[in-house]
Structure formats: structure tokens, C-alpha cells
Design a protein around this motif. Structure first.
Motif, PDB file in Angstrom:
ATOM      1  N   ALA A 107       0.827  -1.205   0.000  1.00  0.00           N
ATOM      2  CA  ALA A 107       0.000   0.000   0.000  1.00  0.00           C
ATOM      3  C   ALA A 107       0.860   1.253   0.000  1.00  0.00           C
ATOM      4  CB  ALA A 107      -0.930   0.000   1.210  1.00  0.00           C
ATOM      5  N   VAL A 108       1.933   1.244   0.794  1.00  0.00           N
ATOM      6  CA  VAL A 108       2.844   2.402   0.830  1.00  0.00           C
ATOM      7  C   VAL A 108       3.490   2.586  -0.537  1.00  0.00           C
ATOM      8  CG1 VAL A 108       4.959   3.341   1.828  1.00  0.00           C
ATOM      9  CG2 VAL A 108       3.276   2.228   3.300  1.00  0.00           C
ATOM     10  N   ARG A 109       3.934   1.494  -1.139  1.00  0.00           N
ATOM     11  CA  ARG A 109       4.566   1.584  -2.463  1.00  0.00           C
ATOM     12  C   ARG A 109       3.589   2.186  -3.483  1.00  0.00           C
ATOM     13  NH1 ARG A 109       5.268  -1.259  -7.218  1.00  0.00           N
ATOM     14  NH2 ARG A 109       7.421  -1.345  -8.035  1.00  0.00           N
ATOM     15  N   ASP A 110       2.346   1.716  -3.473  1.00  0.00           N
ATOM     16  CA  ASP A 110       1.357   2.235  -4.423  1.00  0.00           C
ATOM     17  C   ASP A 110       1.050   3.702  -4.160  1.00  0.00           C
ATOM     18  OD1 ASP A 110       1.233  -0.224  -5.608  1.00  0.00           O
ATOM     19  OD2 ASP A 110      -0.647  -0.835  -4.648  1.00  0.00           O
ATOM     20  N   THR A 111       0.932   4.071  -2.880  1.00  0.00           N
ATOM     21  CA  THR A 111       0.663   5.464  -2.517  1.00  0.00           C
ATOM     22  C   THR A 111       1.781   6.373  -3.011  1.00  0.00           C
ATOM     23  OG1 THR A 111      -0.745   4.992  -0.616  1.00  0.00           O
ATOM     24  CG2 THR A 111       0.514   7.042  -0.543  1.00  0.00           C
ATOM     25  N   ILE A 112       3.009   5.933  -2.837  1.00  0.00           N
ATOM     26  CA  ILE A 112       4.152   6.730  -3.278  1.00  0.00           C
ATOM     27  C   ILE A 112       4.161   6.871  -4.798  1.00  0.00           C
ATOM     28  CG2 ILE A 112       6.674   6.658  -3.499  1.00  0.00           C
ATOM     29  CD1 ILE A 112       6.719   5.608  -0.584  1.00  0.00           C
ATOM     30  N   LEU A 113       3.873   5.791  -5.500  1.00  0.00           N
ATOM     31  CA  LEU A 113       3.871   5.843  -6.963  1.00  0.00           C
ATOM     32  C   LEU A 113       2.774   6.773  -7.499  1.00  0.00           C
ATOM     33  CD1 LEU A 113       4.611   2.112  -7.850  1.00  0.00           C
ATOM     34  CD2 LEU A 113       6.033   4.102  -8.429  1.00  0.00           C
ATOM     35  N   ARG A 114       1.689   6.910  -6.757  1.00  0.00           N
ATOM     36  CA  ARG A 114       0.595   7.783  -7.190  1.00  0.00           C
ATOM     37  C   ARG A 114       0.823   9.250  -6.821  1.00  0.00           C
ATOM     38  NH1 ARG A 114      -2.872   3.494  -4.958  1.00  0.00           N
ATOM     39  NH2 ARG A 114      -3.659   2.221  -6.685  1.00  0.00           N
ATOM     40  N   ALA A 115       1.740   9.501  -5.877  1.00  0.00           N
ATOM     41  CA  ALA A 115       1.932  10.875  -5.379  1.00  0.00           C
ATOM     42  C   ALA A 115       2.600  11.752  -6.432  1.00  0.00           C
ATOM     43  CB  ALA A 115       2.784  10.851  -4.115  1.00  0.00           C
ATOM     44  N   ARG A 116       2.140  12.991  -6.512  1.00  0.00           N
ATOM     45  CA  ARG A 116       2.756  13.950  -7.442  1.00  0.00           C
ATOM     46  C   ARG A 116       4.152  14.348  -6.983  1.00  0.00           C
ATOM     47  NH1 ARG A 116      -2.232  15.832  -6.425  1.00  0.00           N
ATOM     48  NH2 ARG A 116      -1.383  17.501  -5.101  1.00  0.00           N
ATOM     49  N   SER A 117       4.365  14.378  -5.645  1.00  0.00           N
ATOM     50  CA  SER A 117       5.669  14.753  -5.083  1.00  0.00           C
ATOM     51  C   SER A 117       5.804  14.149  -3.706  1.00  0.00           C
ATOM     52  CB  SER A 117       5.812  16.279  -5.024  1.00  0.00           C
ATOM     53  OG  SER A 117       4.706  16.854  -4.356  1.00  0.00           O
ATOM     54  N   ILE A 118       7.033  13.810  -3.341  1.00  0.00           N
ATOM     55  CA  ILE A 118       7.323  13.121  -2.087  1.00  0.00           C
ATOM     56  C   ILE A 118       8.450  13.855  -1.372  1.00  0.00           C
ATOM     57  CG2 ILE A 118       8.050  10.942  -1.031  1.00  0.00           C
ATOM     58  CD1 ILE A 118       7.062  10.695  -4.594  1.00  0.00           C
ATOM     59  N   GLY A 119       8.254  14.206  -0.124  1.00  0.00           N
ATOM     60  CA  GLY A 119       9.282  14.898   0.648  1.00  0.00           C
ATOM     61  C   GLY A 119       9.971  13.971   1.621  1.00  0.00           C
ATOM     62  N   TYR A 120      11.269  14.155   1.773  1.00  0.00           N
ATOM     63  CA  TYR A 120      12.045  13.364   2.725  1.00  0.00           C
ATOM     64  C   TYR A 120      13.178  14.219   3.257  1.00  0.00           C
ATOM     65  CZ  TYR A 120      15.699  12.684  -0.811  1.00  0.00           C
ATOM     66  OH  TYR A 120      16.680  12.893  -1.732  1.00  0.00           O
ATOM     67  N   SER A 121      13.857  13.731   4.293  1.00  0.00           N
ATOM     68  CA  SER A 121      14.886  14.531   4.950  1.00  0.00           C
ATOM     69  C   SER A 121      16.282  14.023   4.634  1.00  0.00           C
ATOM     70  CB  SER A 121      14.686  14.501   6.475  1.00  0.00           C
ATOM     71  OG  SER A 121      15.183  13.299   7.014  1.00  0.00           O
ATOM     72  N   THR A 122      17.268  14.803   5.064  1.00  0.00           N
ATOM     73  CA  THR A 122      18.660  14.386   4.900  1.00  0.00           C
ATOM     74  C   THR A 122      19.097  13.429   6.003  1.00  0.00           C
ATOM     75  OG1 THR A 122      19.388  16.317   6.171  1.00  0.00           O
ATOM     76  CG2 THR A 122      19.311  16.544   3.773  1.00  0.00           C
ATOM     77  N   GLY A 123      18.236  13.199   6.988  1.00  0.00           N
ATOM     78  CA  GLY A 123      18.598  12.383   8.145  1.00  0.00           C
ATOM     79  C   GLY A 123      18.359  10.901   7.925  1.00  0.00           C
ATOM     80  N   PRO A 124      18.342  10.121   9.025  1.00  0.00           N
ATOM     81  CA  PRO A 124      18.175   8.665   8.922  1.00  0.00           C
ATOM     82  C   PRO A 124      16.896   8.245   8.223  1.00  0.00           C
ATOM     83  CG  PRO A 124      18.913   9.282  11.137  1.00  0.00           C
ATOM     84  CD  PRO A 124      18.591  10.556  10.423  1.00  0.00           C
ATOM     85  N   SER A 125      15.799   8.979   8.446  1.00  0.00           N
ATOM     86  CA  SER A 125      14.540   8.593   7.796  1.00  0.00           C
ATOM     87  C   SER A 125      14.636   8.733   6.286  1.00  0.00           C
ATOM     88  CB  SER A 125      13.382   9.436   8.338  1.00  0.00           C
ATOM     89  OG  SER A 125      13.580  10.814   8.069  1.00  0.00           O
ATOM     90  N   GLY A 126      15.340   9.774   5.820  1.00  0.00           N
ATOM     91  CA  GLY A 126      15.515   9.965   4.387  1.00  0.00           C
ATOM     92  C   GLY A 126      16.359   8.873   3.760  1.00  0.00           C
ATOM     93  N   HIS A 128      16.653   5.888   4.854  1.00  0.00           N
ATOM     94  CA  HIS A 128      15.827   4.676   4.856  1.00  0.00           C
ATOM     95  C   HIS A 128      14.850   4.692   3.690  1.00  0.00           C
ATOM     96  CE1 HIS A 128      13.484   1.308   6.288  1.00  0.00           C
ATOM     97  NE2 HIS A 128      12.403   2.066   6.341  1.00  0.00           N
ATOM     98  N   LEU A 129      14.225   5.835   3.458  1.00  0.00           N
ATOM     99  CA  LEU A 129      13.233   5.939   2.387  1.00  0.00           C
ATOM    100  C   LEU A 129      13.872   5.693   1.021  1.00  0.00           C
ATOM    101  CD1 LEU A 129      10.166   6.613   2.379  1.00  0.00           C
ATOM    102  CD2 LEU A 129      10.815   8.898   1.593  1.00  0.00           C
ATOM    103  N   LEU A 130      15.025   6.309   0.776  1.00  0.00           N
ATOM    104  CA  LEU A 130      15.703   6.096  -0.502  1.00  0.00           C
ATOM    105  C   LEU A 130      16.101   4.631  -0.666  1.00  0.00           C
ATOM    106  CD1 LEU A 130      17.963   9.278  -0.746  1.00  0.00           C
ATOM    107  CD2 LEU A 130      15.806   8.825  -1.932  1.00  0.00           C
ATOM    108  N   GLY A 131      16.473   3.992   0.440  1.00  0.00           N
ATOM    109  CA  GLY A 131      16.789   2.562   0.389  1.00  0.00           C
ATOM    110  C   GLY A 131      15.581   1.728  -0.017  1.00  0.00           C
TER     111      GLY A 131
END
Length: 234
Positions: A107-126, A128-131
Motif C-alpha cells: 500500500a505504501v509503495r502504491d501510494t508513493i507511486l501515485r503521489a505527485r511529489s514526495i518529501g524526505y529529509s537528509t537524516g536517517p529517515s531519508g 531509509h526511504l531512498l533505500g
């Protein structure tokens, strides 16, 4: 405590994730002990750089892996390390916008693929997200739509201003951001827990005072403050 300890603030540098927790605990500590504590919160990369370059601080609070690197390079006393709190990754949309489905990994993967833009940080969470994007094989597809928040800028502010449709960051950095709704946490299968730890900097001349504050940060009496600001005691 000696007079000079009570008159001069202890100086703490931290990443933004622990800013609210540290500020509240520092204020309480000053009321209880008479010892002022000054907290400087910046992006985690910037905080580590300043310690590495010899800026004088008594204590540094960062993600555990960043703290380990500072210890290996001789900039902090790893023997003084205290784990402070754990933070997990949450998801936010602009206030009033429909909630997205983040109930499972697909569900998260599909939500991200449908999003017009996605924000993330330079920290550990970012990181992780890029991974996750790489593991799912969608990083190239998303590249034109992902927005990295500048160091020290909350992802939630980009969401609130409509600069990104959906944002991912540590819950502690989203929970007090106006203009957004935190719709939930990443599901357990793709969640990332980051432990933030504190240690005494080698530049300090006030080891005893710094040690006393570290003990306050890691004491059970601080647990309620950590929970209030979206973190978990460790």
C-alpha cells in the motif's frame, strides 16, 4: 555545584529530531538544579561537522551511528555515551487533504507511486526511504518527484506549504508541525527505528556537569517528555 558551573550554560548540539525533547528537558533541569543548558539544534550532518571541526560544545546528541563515527575519530568520549530515545518514521499530508493508504508495504509503495511529489529529509529517515525506493526498483521513476528538505528544514513545512504532496520523517519532527496531518507510521515490515544517543564532547572543560545532565536525559523521569514529543524511551 561550583558557582561557575551554575552561571555558565552547558552547551548541547543536536540534530533536529531531538530538538523539542532536549529543550523541554533542559528547561526542567535548569529549574531543578540551577544549571542553565543551551541547546543548538541543526541538521544532523551539520551538527556532526561542527563537532568534527572543533566547535566547542559540552554534549552532542545524534543518531547512534553518527555518534559512533565521532567517537572513532576522537571527537567525543564514547565511554560517556547514553542512549536518549528512539524515533520511528511517520507519514504526513497537508491538513485537510485525504488520508493515503499506508497500511502495508504494498500500500505504501502504491501510494508513493501515485503521489505527485514526495518529501524526505537528509537524516536517517531519508536514507531509509531512498533505500526502500531502490529495493522496490522505483528510484529512477520517482527521481523527478522526490524533494529533499534542506538540512534543518522540517519535511512537514514542505507538506504544509503544498510543496510536496506527502512527507516522510521522524515522528518527533512531524508531531508539532502546524498545517499537516500525521496519517500514521510506516508499517512494521518497512519501519525504521533510529536510536538517538548523547555523549560528552572532547572539547568540554566541564565533564562533571555534562555527565550530570546526561544522567538526567537517560533517567526514567524523562520518559514522559520523550513520549509527548513522538519518541520512545530506550
Amino acid at each position: 555545584m561550583p558557582t561557575d558551573t551554575l552561571n555558565r550554560p552547558l552547551t548541547v548540539i543536536s540534530s533536529m529530531a531531538t530538538r523539542h525533547v532536549l529543550t523541554q528537558l533542559a528547561d526542567a533541569y535548569e529549574r531543578e538544579s540551577g544549571q542553565p543548558v543551551s541547546v543548538v539544534s541543526v541538521g544532523g550532518v551539520e551538527a556532526a561537522r561542527r563537532v568534527q571541526e572543533g566547535d566547542r560544545f559540552d554534549i552532542v546528541v545524534l543518531a547512534s551511528d553518527a555518534l559512533e563515527r565521532l567517537g572513532r575519530s576522537g571527537h567525543i568520549d564514547l565511554g560517556s555515551r547514553r542512549d536518549v530515545a528512539c524515533s520511528r518514521v511517520a507519514v504526513a499530508v497537508k491538513l485537510g487533504e485525504p488520508h493515503r493508504d499506508i497500511s502495508s508495504e504494498p500500500a505504501v509503495r502504491d501510494t508513493i507511486l501515485r503521489a505527485r511529489s514526495i518529501g524526505y529529509s537528509t537524516g536517517p529517515s531519508g536514507a531509509h526511504l531512498l533505500g526502500l525506493f531502490r529495493r522496490w526498483g522505483i528510484l529512477d521513476t520517482l527521481a523527478p518527484r522526490i524533494v529533499e528538505a534542506p538540512p534543518g528544514v522540517p519535511v512537514g513545512s514542505l507538506v504544509a506549504e503544498g510543496k510536496v504532496e506527502i512527507g516522510f520523517q521522524q515522528l518527533s519532527e512531524l508531531v508539532h508541525q502546524p498545517g499537516i496531518t500525521v496519517i500514521g507510521m510506516l508499517p512494521p515490515a518497512i519501519q525504521a527505528a533510529t536510536v538517538f544517543s548523547a555523549a560528552i564532547c572532547m572539547t568540554t572543560s566541564r565533564r562533571d556537569a555534562a555527565k550530570a545532565f546526561l544522567e538526567r536525559l537517560s533517567a526514567p523521569a524523562a520518559d514522559a517528555v520523550k513520549i509527548e514529543h513522538g519518541m520512545e524511551p530506550v
